[in-house]
Design a protein around this motif. Sequence first.
Motif, PDB file in Angstrom:
ATOM      1  N   MET A   1     -18.875 -31.632  66.107  1.00  0.00           N
ATOM      2  CA  MET A   1     -18.674 -32.144  64.671  1.00  0.00           C
ATOM      3  C   MET A   1     -17.069 -32.483  64.760  1.00  0.00           C
ATOM      4  SD  MET A   1     -18.910 -28.917  62.379  1.00  0.00           S
ATOM      5  CE  MET A   1     -17.815 -27.638  62.414  1.00  0.00           C
ATOM      6  N   PRO A   2     -16.730 -33.513  64.363  1.00  0.00           N
ATOM      7  CA  PRO A   2     -15.203 -33.717  63.944  1.00  0.00           C
ATOM      8  C   PRO A   2     -14.710 -32.891  62.815  1.00  0.00           C
ATOM      9  CG  PRO A   2     -16.327 -35.739  64.048  1.00  0.00           C
ATOM     10  CD  PRO A   2     -17.367 -34.932  64.066  1.00  0.00           C
ATOM     11  N   THR A   3     -13.578 -32.110  63.001  1.00  0.00           N
ATOM     12  CA  THR A   3     -13.409 -31.186  61.915  1.00  0.00           C
ATOM     13  C   THR A   3     -11.852 -31.660  61.416  1.00  0.00           C
ATOM     14  OG1 THR A   3     -14.390 -29.530  63.321  1.00  0.00           O
ATOM     15  CG2 THR A   3     -12.687 -28.851  61.633  1.00  0.00           C
ATOM     16  N   ALA A   4     -11.772 -31.644  60.081  1.00  0.00           N
ATOM     17  CA  ALA A   4     -10.556 -31.767  59.489  1.00  0.00           C
ATOM     18  C   ALA A   4      -9.981 -30.254  58.949  1.00  0.00           C
ATOM     19  CB  ALA A   4     -10.596 -32.777  58.019  1.00  0.00           C
ATOM     20  N   TYR A   5      -8.536 -30.362  59.093  1.00  0.00           N
ATOM     21  CA  TYR A   5      -8.109 -29.195  58.650  1.00  0.00           C
ATOM     22  C   TYR A   5      -6.807 -29.546  57.764  1.00  0.00           C
ATOM     23  CZ  TYR A   5      -9.883 -27.443  63.011  1.00  0.00           C
ATOM     24  OH  TYR A   5     -10.725 -27.072  64.029  1.00  0.00           O
ATOM     25  N   TYR A   6      -6.785 -28.712  56.462  1.00  0.00           N
ATOM     26  CA  TYR A   6      -5.569 -28.977  55.653  1.00  0.00           C
ATOM     27  C   TYR A   6      -4.584 -28.021  55.609  1.00  0.00           C
ATOM     28  CZ  TYR A   6      -3.037 -30.328  51.742  1.00  0.00           C
ATOM     29  OH  TYR A   6      -1.862 -30.642  51.000  1.00  0.00           O
ATOM     30  N   VAL A   7      -3.451 -27.923  56.139  1.00  0.00           N
ATOM     31  CA  VAL A   7      -2.700 -27.091  56.595  1.00  0.00           C
ATOM     32  C   VAL A   7      -1.511 -27.036  55.365  1.00  0.00           C
ATOM     33  CG1 VAL A   7      -0.877 -26.141  58.090  1.00  0.00           C
ATOM     34  CG2 VAL A   7      -2.963 -27.341  58.858  1.00  0.00           C
ATOM     35  N   THR A   8      -1.341 -25.937  54.805  1.00  0.00           N
ATOM     36  CA  THR A   8      -0.049 -25.907  53.944  1.00  0.00           C
ATOM     37  C   THR A   8       1.183 -25.327  54.504  1.00  0.00           C
ATOM     38  OG1 THR A   8      -0.538 -23.466  53.012  1.00  0.00           O
ATOM     39  CG2 THR A   8      -1.630 -25.372  52.123  1.00  0.00           C
ATOM     40  N   SER A  44      -7.587 -28.641  69.392  1.00  0.00           N
ATOM     41  CA  SER A  44      -8.572 -29.919  68.985  1.00  0.00           C
ATOM     42  C   SER A  44      -8.035 -30.960  68.556  1.00  0.00           C
ATOM     43  CB  SER A  44      -9.829 -29.279  68.749  1.00  0.00           C
ATOM     44  OG  SER A  44      -9.707 -29.059  67.344  1.00  0.00           O
ATOM     45  N   ILE A  45      -6.623 -30.737  67.746  1.00  0.00           N
ATOM     46  CA  ILE A  45      -6.348 -31.803  66.807  1.00  0.00           C
ATOM     47  C   ILE A  45      -5.782 -33.012  67.735  1.00  0.00           C
ATOM     48  CG2 ILE A  45      -4.347 -32.171  65.402  1.00  0.00           C
ATOM     49  CD1 ILE A  45      -4.704 -29.182  64.189  1.00  0.00           C
ATOM     50  N   ARG A  46      -6.059 -34.264  67.135  1.00  0.00           N
ATOM     51  CA  ARG A  46      -5.625 -35.462  68.048  1.00  0.00           C
ATOM     52  C   ARG A  46      -4.865 -36.342  66.791  1.00  0.00           C
ATOM     53  NH1 ARG A  46      -6.219 -32.453  71.259  1.00  0.00           N
ATOM     54  NH2 ARG A  46      -7.872 -32.342  72.843  1.00  0.00           N
ATOM     55  N   ARG A  47      -4.731 -35.896  65.644  1.00  0.00           N
ATOM     56  CA  ARG A  47      -3.991 -36.617  64.854  1.00  0.00           C
ATOM     57  C   ARG A  47      -3.421 -35.945  63.955  1.00  0.00           C
ATOM     58  NH1 ARG A  47      -6.891 -41.178  60.868  1.00  0.00           N
ATOM     59  NH2 ARG A  47      -5.105 -41.998  59.995  1.00  0.00           N
ATOM     60  N   ILE A  48      -2.176 -36.128  63.279  1.00  0.00           N
ATOM     61  CA  ILE A  48      -1.411 -35.401  62.324  1.00  0.00           C
ATOM     62  C   ILE A  48      -0.885 -36.329  61.050  1.00  0.00           C
ATOM     63  CG2 ILE A  48       0.460 -33.642  61.799  1.00  0.00           C
ATOM     64  CD1 ILE A  48       0.483 -32.834  64.818  1.00  0.00           C
ATOM     65  N   VAL A  49      -1.442 -35.909  59.745  1.00  0.00           N
ATOM     66  CA  VAL A  49      -0.850 -36.842  58.832  1.00  0.00           C
ATOM     67  C   VAL A  49      -0.343 -35.828  57.822  1.00  0.00           C
ATOM     68  CG1 VAL A  49      -1.490 -38.228  56.889  1.00  0.00           C
ATOM     69  CG2 VAL A  49      -2.921 -38.329  59.194  1.00  0.00           C
ATOM     70  N   SER A  50       1.095 -36.078  57.311  1.00  0.00           N
ATOM     71  CA  SER A  50       1.583 -35.322  56.355  1.00  0.00           C
ATOM     72  C   SER A  50       2.434 -35.795  55.185  1.00  0.00           C
ATOM     73  CB  SER A  50       2.986 -34.655  57.271  1.00  0.00           C
ATOM     74  OG  SER A  50       3.956 -34.165  56.553  1.00  0.00           O
ATOM     75  N   SER A  51       2.608 -34.977  54.337  1.00  0.00           N
ATOM     76  CA  SER A  51       3.165 -35.415  52.936  1.00  0.00           C
ATOM     77  C   SER A  51       4.415 -35.764  53.385  1.00  0.00           C
ATOM     78  CB  SER A  51       3.174 -34.219  52.107  1.00  0.00           C
ATOM     79  OG  SER A  51       4.193 -34.115  51.288  1.00  0.00           O
ATOM     80  N   ALA A  52       5.295 -36.400  52.720  1.00  0.00           N
ATOM     81  CA  ALA A  52       6.640 -36.960  53.161  1.00  0.00           C
ATOM     82  C   ALA A  52       7.632 -35.920  52.503  1.00  0.00           C
ATOM     83  CB  ALA A  52       6.894 -38.109  52.137  1.00  0.00           C
ATOM     84  N   GLU A  53       7.344 -34.627  51.813  1.00  0.00           N
ATOM     85  CA  GLU A  53       8.208 -33.748  51.283  1.00  0.00           C
ATOM     86  C   GLU A  53       8.858 -33.022  52.828  1.00  0.00           C
ATOM     87  OE1 GLU A  53       7.545 -31.168  48.181  1.00  0.00           O
ATOM     88  OE2 GLU A  53       6.018 -32.443  47.307  1.00  0.00           O
ATOM     89  N   ARG A  54       9.884 -32.587  52.754  1.00  0.00           N
ATOM     90  CA  ARG A  54      10.636 -32.097  53.929  1.00  0.00           C
ATOM     91  C   ARG A  54      10.000 -31.012  54.472  1.00  0.00           C
ATOM     92  NH1 ARG A  54      16.865 -29.482  53.905  1.00  0.00           N
ATOM     93  NH2 ARG A  54      16.534 -28.597  56.140  1.00  0.00           N
ATOM     94  N   ALA A 134     -11.683 -38.236  65.386  1.00  0.00           N
ATOM     95  CA  ALA A 134     -11.436 -36.939  66.020  1.00  0.00           C
ATOM     96  C   ALA A 134     -10.756 -35.975  65.091  1.00  0.00           C
ATOM     97  CB  ALA A 134     -10.121 -37.322  67.067  1.00  0.00           C
ATOM     98  N   ASP A 135     -10.660 -34.708  65.546  1.00  0.00           N
ATOM     99  CA  ASP A 135     -10.181 -33.715  64.771  1.00  0.00           C
ATOM    100  C   ASP A 135      -8.635 -34.034  64.109  1.00  0.00           C
ATOM    101  OD1 ASP A 135     -12.348 -32.416  65.508  1.00  0.00           O
ATOM    102  OD2 ASP A 135     -11.547 -30.766  66.346  1.00  0.00           O
ATOM    103  N   ILE A 136      -8.488 -33.812  62.817  1.00  0.00           N
ATOM    104  CA  ILE A 136      -7.233 -34.307  62.248  1.00  0.00           C
ATOM    105  C   ILE A 136      -6.853 -33.124  61.407  1.00  0.00           C
ATOM    106  CG2 ILE A 136      -8.544 -35.286  60.310  1.00  0.00           C
ATOM    107  CD1 ILE A 136      -6.479 -37.314  59.878  1.00  0.00           C
ATOM    108  N   ALA A 137      -5.387 -33.071  61.389  1.00  0.00           N
ATOM    109  CA  ALA A 137      -4.634 -32.074  60.333  1.00  0.00           C
ATOM    110  C   ALA A 137      -4.023 -32.813  59.545  1.00  0.00           C
ATOM    111  CB  ALA A 137      -3.942 -31.202  61.409  1.00  0.00           C
ATOM    112  N   PHE A 138      -4.197 -32.495  58.207  1.00  0.00           N
ATOM    113  CA  PHE A 138      -3.323 -32.873  57.198  1.00  0.00           C
ATOM    114  C   PHE A 138      -2.295 -31.864  56.903  1.00  0.00           C
ATOM    115  CE2 PHE A 138      -7.460 -35.192  56.664  1.00  0.00           C
ATOM    116  CZ  PHE A 138      -6.685 -36.661  56.408  1.00  0.00           C
ATOM    117  N   VAL A 139      -0.998 -31.892  56.635  1.00  0.00           N
ATOM    118  CA  VAL A 139       0.050 -31.039  56.416  1.00  0.00           C
ATOM    119  C   VAL A 139       0.560 -31.272  55.235  1.00  0.00           C
ATOM    120  CG1 VAL A 139       1.975 -29.809  57.105  1.00  0.00           C
ATOM    121  CG2 VAL A 139       0.287 -30.975  58.784  1.00  0.00           C
ATOM    122  N   GLY A 140       0.376 -30.071  53.953  1.00  0.00           N
ATOM    123  CA  GLY A 140       0.745 -30.605  52.771  1.00  0.00           C
ATOM    124  C   GLY A 140       1.079 -29.328  52.038  1.00  0.00           C
TER     125      GLY A 140
END
Length: 196
Positions: A1-8, A44-54, A134-140
Amino acid sequence: MPTAYYVTHPQVRIDATVSVPEWGLSDIGRARAVAMLGQPWVGSIRRIVSSAERKAIETAEILAEHLHLTVEVRERMHENDRSATGFLPPPEFEAVADQFFARPHESIRGWERAIDAQNRIVSEVEAALATNEADIAFVGHGGVGTLLLLALAGRDISRVADQPAGGGNYFAWDMSARRVVHEWLPIDHPAPHQGI
């Protein structure tokens, strides 16, 4: 199963003379972000998407360098807009944050309404997932991350699902089923076996 992660992002260097979106990671925050790299779920993460905050970008860049990936920045993934008050001392901030979650259809002291912040973060995540296999990490951030978690779980807005203090936590969901696999866990501690 493709998994998404939300990372703070973890701990930041607080500076009342600098706008909050420009705060960077503290030494402790940076060390925790580096410690995250050894966790089994990261590989397993293949893509990283981030907020624009430093602080989010700095966290995402640590992850991206380790995985030999680039960071995609989405401006609208920012934390709930609190520019009306700017920096608030921690006790005052916590009191206003309590009201933000308790009264989601109202602007508390000029802050973005919780319902609007939730709609924004859900929209941004869904737009990114539309082109993802694919597995993705959102960083926010913790506030909008909590609003996203509640939306995914089909729960009303409240602070009961807020991340633990200090930041540097993550949750995961099955992208196909849009089902939360686990709620907040520290980024620098192993996850219990969840089949991820």
